[in-house]
Design an enzyme around this catalytic site. Structure first.
Site, PDB file in Angstrom:
ATOM      1  N   TYR A 151       0.805  -1.217   0.000  1.00  0.00           N
ATOM      2  CA  TYR A 151       0.000   0.000   0.000  1.00  0.00           C
ATOM      3  C   TYR A 151       0.838   1.267   0.000  1.00  0.00           C
ATOM      4  CZ  TYR A 151      -4.375  -2.510   0.372  1.00  0.00           C
ATOM      5  OH  TYR A 151      -5.457  -3.315   0.101  1.00  0.00           O
ATOM      6  N   GLU A 237      -8.372 -26.245  11.544  1.00  0.00           N
ATOM      7  CA  GLU A 237      -8.231 -25.797  10.152  1.00  0.00           C
ATOM      8  C   GLU A 237      -9.172 -24.655   9.814  1.00  0.00           C
ATOM      9  OE1 GLU A 237      -8.990 -27.469   5.598  1.00  0.00           O
ATOM     10  OE2 GLU A 237      -8.773 -28.891   7.248  1.00  0.00           O
ATOM     11  N   ASP A 293      -9.911 -31.212   8.139  1.00  0.00           N
ATOM     12  CA  ASP A 293     -10.765 -32.001   7.257  1.00  0.00           C
ATOM     13  C   ASP A 293     -10.102 -33.324   6.903  1.00  0.00           C
ATOM     14  OD1 ASP A 293     -12.739 -30.060   7.169  1.00  0.00           O
ATOM     15  OD2 ASP A 293     -12.025 -29.175   5.297  1.00  0.00           O
TER      16      ASP A 293
END
EC number: 5.6.2.2
Length: 407
Positions: A151, A237, A293
């Site tokens: 930025y 996760e 997962d």
């Protein structure tokens, strides 16, 4: 004039006969426990000290200033050419472009000054600006982030990924961690639980008061960590699962006691891994678990925490080898008769299968349980998300049972 950042011209700011990696002997900043006699105490205010080479910042500043001087020499002397070679961390062959080539130490990107075309001029300007901002951060002692750098000059950099890649490649070329450039990634990980910490400016952050979690602090700013009644750490996760478990209702009903919850919202960033490594180093007896997962990406995330990232092999003090797999595993959805419960199960994609096969081929994936579960995924052609365990109260009950069993 050709300049190799890894050898003659920049080694200690003067020509040398050997061709050594720049700063190859400079130790990376590490976070260790000051009082080794009390490493096992999980409920004491543990002092954290940084063991750093006091000359490292000065050495990096010197290398950058050598490059500035070489650029000035090219401007003053007609016909001189400067070639800067950056080691590339890219692993994909498809990312090899006209500015990348295979070298003895891996992939290299060559940036030439004076520039030969518009694209070369842009690459040189990007590199020079990042060198300038890193130099400024090192001289002033003010740490900056890759997002802040972007930025500062969004029209020049065009995309955040441009800054990310150049910063990482500069650190990789110099043979140091990114924090040696006084540049860090913006925090994205969250943490909640039964602990507090004292920062180097003596301010105290109490994480027990924030039920939805707080951004993980920069480990280099931490002076001490006080684990209150935390008896386990759970790395999650998914942010949604983290927020479900971080509520006051879960802690009030938990039979497994208090703990610490951490999430990086997918694949972990360096700051999250540094923070987890810091806690595991200073409180080695507290168990650390992972809830991911049941798919190749979930195991890949857990492997990154446990073994580290291949693309960040030059970043030290990130691995947490003590982390244990809590779930999701095949036993969480396979019936007693060996048949799977189809509710909530998904089919593996072609990408999933490719990732799973590559993981089975890698040497570091030497955990037999992980290999067996990957083989189950491939054989049954299924995967499952954390949500298969249930939401809210049901997920809390499952977690309590597993934590009690594990501890």
């Amino acid at each position: 004039m050709d300049i190799d950042l890894l050898s003659d011209y920049l080694q200690d700011g003067r020509p040398s006969e050997g061709r050594e990696t720049l700063l190859s002997n400079s130790p990376h900043s590490t976070l260790t426990q000051a009082d080794h006699a009390n490493r096992g105490a999980s409920n004491r205010d543990t002092q954290v000290t940084r063991n750093i080479n006091p000359n490292q910042a000065g050495a990096v500043i010197s290398k950058i200033e050598d490059i500035f001087e070489a650029i000035a020499d090219c401007i003053l002397a007609e016909g001189k050419e400067l070639v800067i070679e950056l080691k590339s961390r890219s692993k994909s062959k498809t990312q090899l472009g006209e500015d990348e080539l295979e070298g003895n130490g891996g992939k290299l990107r060559r940036i030439t000054f004076p520039s030969r075309n518009q694209k070369e001029a842009w690459k040189f300007t990007v590199l020079l600006r990042i060198f300038e901002l890193s130099h400024e951060a090192l001289v002033t002692g003010v740490v900056t982030t890759k997002r802040d750098i972007y930025y500062r000059e969004p029209e020049l950099f065009m995309k955040q990924v441009v800054v990310d890649r150049y910063v990482d490649d500069i650190a990789h070329t110099f043979g140091v961690g990114r924090d040696a450039l006084n540049i860090i990634a913006a925090a994205k990980g969250l943490v909640a639980g039964s602990f507090s910490l004292t920062r180097r400016d003596k301010s105290i952050i109490d994480f027990t008061t924030e039920s939805e979690g707080m951004l993980i602090p920069n480990p280099n700013d931490i002076e001490s960590i006080l684990l209150l009644d935390a008896s386990w750490i759970l790395v999650i996760e998914k942010e949604a699962t983290f927020r479900t478990l971080a509520t006051n209702e879960y802690w009030a009903a938990s039979e497994a006691g208090k703990g610490i919850l951490i999430t990086a919202k997918g694949y972990p960033d360096i700051q999250t891994r540094q923070f987890l490594h810091l806690i595991s180093t200073n409180h080695p007896i507290i168990p650390i678990y992972a809830l991911v997962d049941f798919d190749p990406d979930g195991l890949g995330i857990m492997s990154t925490y446990k073994h580290g990232s291949q693309s960040l092999s030059h970043e030290r003090d990130l691995a947490v080898p003590s982390i244990q797999w809590l779930g999701v595993r095949s036993c969480d959805f396979l019936g007693s008769d060996g048949r799977d419960d189809p509710r909530g199960l998904l089919r593996l994609s072609a990408r999933d299968r490719r990732i799973a096969l590559r993981m089975l081929e890698r040497d570091e994936e030497n955990d037999e349980e992980w290999k067996r579960e990957l083989q189950v995924m491939l054989m049954l052609n299924v995967k499952a998300e954390i949500q298969i365990l249930g939401n809210g109260e049901k997920l809390g009950e499952w977690l309590d049972a597993r934590l009690i069993e594990g501890t």
